[in-house]
Motif scaffolding. Structure first.
Motif, mmCIF file in Angstrom:
data_model
loop_
_atom_site.group_PDB
_atom_site.id
_atom_site.type_symbol
_atom_site.label_atom_id
_atom_site.label_comp_id
_atom_site.label_asym_id
_atom_site.label_seq_id
_atom_site.Cartn_x
_atom_site.Cartn_y
_atom_site.Cartn_z
ATOM 1 N N GLN A 213 0.484 -0.725 -0.222
ATOM 2 C CA GLN A 213 -0.068 -0.261 0.156
ATOM 3 C C GLN A 213 0.959 1.384 -0.177
ATOM 4 O O GLN A 213 1.609 1.300 0.874
ATOM 5 C CB GLN A 213 -0.790 0.087 0.970
ATOM 6 C CG GLN A 213 -0.374 0.300 2.911
ATOM 7 C CD GLN A 213 -2.069 0.746 3.662
ATOM 8 O OE1 GLN A 213 -2.284 -1.163 3.520
ATOM 9 N NE2 GLN A 213 -1.346 1.785 4.395
ATOM 10 N N GLU A 242 -7.732 -1.631 -3.486
ATOM 11 C CA GLU A 242 -8.555 -0.407 -2.711
ATOM 12 C C GLU A 242 -8.703 1.171 -2.831
ATOM 13 O O GLU A 242 -7.532 0.759 -3.283
ATOM 14 C CB GLU A 242 -8.300 -0.801 -0.514
ATOM 15 C CG GLU A 242 -9.184 -2.411 -0.586
ATOM 16 C CD GLU A 242 -8.893 -3.037 0.797
ATOM 17 O OE1 GLU A 242 -10.061 -2.909 1.399
ATOM 18 O OE2 GLU A 242 -7.736 -3.825 0.309
ATOM 19 N N LYS A 244 -8.090 5.058 0.136
ATOM 20 C CA LYS A 244 -8.367 5.515 0.861
ATOM 21 C C LYS A 244 -9.427 7.232 0.660
ATOM 22 O O LYS A 244 -8.570 7.340 0.243
ATOM 23 C CB LYS A 244 -7.484 5.616 2.130
ATOM 24 C CG LYS A 244 -8.260 6.189 3.309
ATOM 25 C CD LYS A 244 -6.899 5.928 4.730
ATOM 26 C CE LYS A 244 -6.732 6.063 5.652
ATOM 27 N NZ LYS A 244 -5.869 5.770 7.094
ATOM 28 N N SER A 249 -11.974 5.274 6.228
ATOM 29 C CA SER A 249 -12.603 4.415 5.032
ATOM 30 C C SER A 249 -12.153 4.312 3.876
ATOM 31 O O SER A 249 -11.519 4.968 2.896
ATOM 32 C CB SER A 249 -14.052 5.198 4.810
ATOM 33 O OG SER A 249 -14.108 6.453 4.100
ATOM 34 N N TRP A 250 -12.162 2.381 3.778
ATOM 35 C CA TRP A 250 -11.483 2.231 2.439
ATOM 36 C C TRP A 250 -12.604 1.388 1.449
ATOM 37 O O TRP A 250 -13.496 1.048 2.320
ATOM 38 C CB TRP A 250 -10.342 1.244 2.770
ATOM 39 C CG TRP A 250 -9.696 1.085 3.204
ATOM 40 C CD1 TRP A 250 -8.817 1.600 4.715
ATOM 41 C CD2 TRP A 250 -7.909 1.261 2.921
ATOM 42 N NE1 TRP A 250 -7.288 2.394 4.476
ATOM 43 C CE2 TRP A 250 -7.123 2.253 3.824
ATOM 44 C CE3 TRP A 250 -7.272 1.291 1.290
ATOM 45 C CZ2 TRP A 250 -5.290 2.169 3.269
ATOM 46 C CZ3 TRP A 250 -6.081 1.836 0.760
ATOM 47 C CH2 TRP A 250 -5.073 2.508 1.918
#
Length: 586
Positions: A213, A242, A244, A249-250
């Motif tokens: 990430q 994913e 963010k 929150s993702w």
């Protein structure tokens, strides 16, 4: 130096500098007053509570208008008067033709692809501007203005076919390539599409996944190692990308990943949950998986398993299949969807073809079943199982899988005694408990008739989903109720706002069908079908359709879900013209 070329049907509007032929006439396209026009956006302003400004929705595109300034001249050995009259007659015949020929344009740029404009109407005007009479007397020139009303978007000369996938074997073979429990062979990094920087992958999810990430750029992981696909043509990548969006929150899923094999982008041919299926070359070395989107607070990519298989699983048996096709080009197009049995054998008494832009939602309901009456395995069913509705059947699925809109509820059932079938939907937490909004429900009921001792597909109602908007991990809980005299094979929720459904009931043992988009000469969609090999003995079977959806083909990936109540060897393909705004890509 490359020069532009324009032709319409049998007439080639030649370069004005070209030498004229000895006989006949020339029609030259002049640069002045000539233009290819532009598609016209159709927008609808909608009312809102905005203090300033207004919201507008793009509803589609209207036709373009092409104007071509033409100069007629006789051949060097031709008599001017008859030659000019013959040129006008030849052009006007094409204007009057019921089926208009397309306009074919080759741009002057080096290696520019040929562009084809589909003509729907034509108009011809004699140009009397300037010293037209002197031009005719001194040089035997006549000038005209040809106006062509064309479909909005340009297309290529040849159609593109997204071919049928092989018929799945009865017993699938799956071979693991990488269980993602070790970092051996893995690298990672982040990129902005212009530049790439290295990073370090980590093991995540209790050592069962490779992950990387980054705080802003697109994250990627890459596996380096030779892979030979052998007799298993599909590469299966279990991965999630994913993004963010806020500090807490993702959001993400398989739709947030992109894949390259040996540096070449590749699109999935099917998806199922977090599994993406690809058809790579017979052998390759590098698998690059990128995740997230730019412009957010962070991105993350997670790969859990890489394997190869000879089967793309459906929901239950091979009587219902899901695949992904990629519509090439940069503009919407029309297409033909073909569904056929490779044997050939009958498709079934009920045939469903559903297309959608939503790749995340799988519309078969049995995989989402939580509770019901006892389930009995049955290989003759579409889903491979059945249960009565002596007790309610409850299904739960993530609200994030759905796009907001109207869904058609359908089911394949055997009903021995007519009775009331009901449904209700509400929001629940990810564990099935009550949450904010659980008190809001949508519900309905319908009286279902007997089905004559056989299981048939029934249209049961429409409901808006998700019940309320949600931004976390809430679930939609759907409850189906009936009687012990109702045996359910499979249920479906078809999104009508972002997809289209064609449903036929057949008693003629059709082995193939073709769903055709509206096109020139046919202002509405049509369905043709027949018995025997694909495409043979076709007749229009619109009258068999219980649902007649207009399938849309936007650029990019789309899902095609099919149900054939008899065939275990059905295949689907689509054929279309790639289209662009004004020019075609190479």
């Amino acid at each position: 130096m490359t020069t532009a070329d324009v032709s319409w049907g049998a007439l080639d509007f030649m370069d004005p500098e070209a030498a004229p032929p000895a006989e006949g006439f020339l029609i030259h396209a002049m640069a002045d007053e000539t233009g290819l026009g532009n598609p016209k956006a159709i927008t609808q302003v909608i009312k809102s509570l905005l203090t300033d400004g207004s919201l507008a929705v793009l509803e589609g595109w209207d036709n373009r208008e092409i104007k071509i300034h033409l100069r007629f001249s006789p051949g060097t050995a031709a008599v001017a008067g008859p030659a000019l009259a013959a040129a006008e007659a030849a052009l006007f015949a094409q204007v009057l033709a019921e089926a208009k020929a397309p306009l074919v344009y080759t741009p002057p740029a080096e290696d520019a692809p040929v562009c084809v404009f589909d003509v729907v109407a034509a108009e011809l005007e004699r140009d009397y501007s300037g010293p037209w009479d002197l031009d005719e007397e001194m040089r035997a020139f006549r000038y005209y203005l040809l106006t062509l009303v064309c479909l909005p978007f340009v297309r290529g000369l040849e159609t593109t076919v997204a071919p049928a996938l092989p018929v799945p074997p009865v017993t699938p073979t799956t071979v693991s390539i990488d269980a993602c429990t070790s970092l051996t062979g893995w690298t990672a990094g982040y990129t902005t599409d212009q530049q790439t920087w290295p990073g370090t992958p980590v093991l995540a999810e209790s050592g069962q996944a490779v992950q990387f990430q980054h705080s802003s750029a697109l994250s990627f992981v890459q596996r380096n190692g030779a892979v030979a696909m052998g007799a298993t043509p599909y590469l299966v990548v279990d991965a999630t990308g994913e993004a963010k969006l806020t500090p807490d929150s993702w959001v993400g899923g398989p739709e947030y990943i992109s894949v390259r094999i040996d540096g070449v982008p590749i699109q999935p041919v099917a998806t199922s949950g977090t599994l993406c299926y690809f058809r790579p070359p017979p052998s390759f070395t590098t698998l690059h998986v990128r995740g997230g989107i730019l412009g957010v607070l962070g991105t993350r990519v997670t790969v859990r398993q890489i394997s190869r298989t000879d089967t793309i699983p459906g929901s239950g048996t091979n009587r219902q299949l899901s695949r992904t096709v990629t519509v090439a080009g940069s503009a919407p197009t029309t297409a033909a969807i073909r569904l056929f049995d490779a044997t050939p054998a009958a498709l079934g008494t009920d045939i469903l073809v559903f297309s959608s832009r939503n790749l995340a939602w799988k519309n078969a309901l049995r995989p989402y079943r939580i509770t019901s009456a006892a389930v009995t395995g049955d290989a003759t069913m579409v889903s491979g199982a059945r249960n009565t509705l002596s007790t309610p059947m409850i299904c739960r699925f993530a609200a994030s899988l759905l796009t907001e809109g109207t869904y058609a509820l359908m089911a394949k059932m055997l009903v021995s005694t007519a009775g009331s079938f009901g449904w209700s939907a509400r929001m629940v937490s990810s564990s099935g408990g009550l949450t904010v909004g659980s008190s809001v429900t949508v519900a309905g009921s319908v009286t279902v008739p007997t089905t004559g001792g056989v299981s048939r597909v029934l249209n049961l109602g429409a409901l808006p989903l998700p019940v309320i908007r949600a931004e976390a991990d809430q679930m939609v809980e759907l409850t189906l109720t009936g009687t012990p005299n109702m045996t359910l094979d499979e249920g479906w929720l078809h999104g009508l706002h972002d997809g289209a459904l064609t449903w036929l009931q057949d008693s003629d043992s059709m082995t193939w069908l073709e769903i055709r988009s509206p096109e020139l000469g046919a202002a509405r969609p049509s369905v043709y079908g027949g018995t025997g090999a694909k495409g043979t003995g076709g007749v229009c079977v619109d009258w068999k359709c219980q649902s007649f959806g207009a399938h849309r083909f936007e650029p990019g990936p789309m899902a095609i879900n099919t149900v054939t109540t008899s065939s275990l060897a059905s295949q689907s393909e689509i054929e279309f013209y790639e289209r662009g705004f004004g020019h075609m890509a190479a």
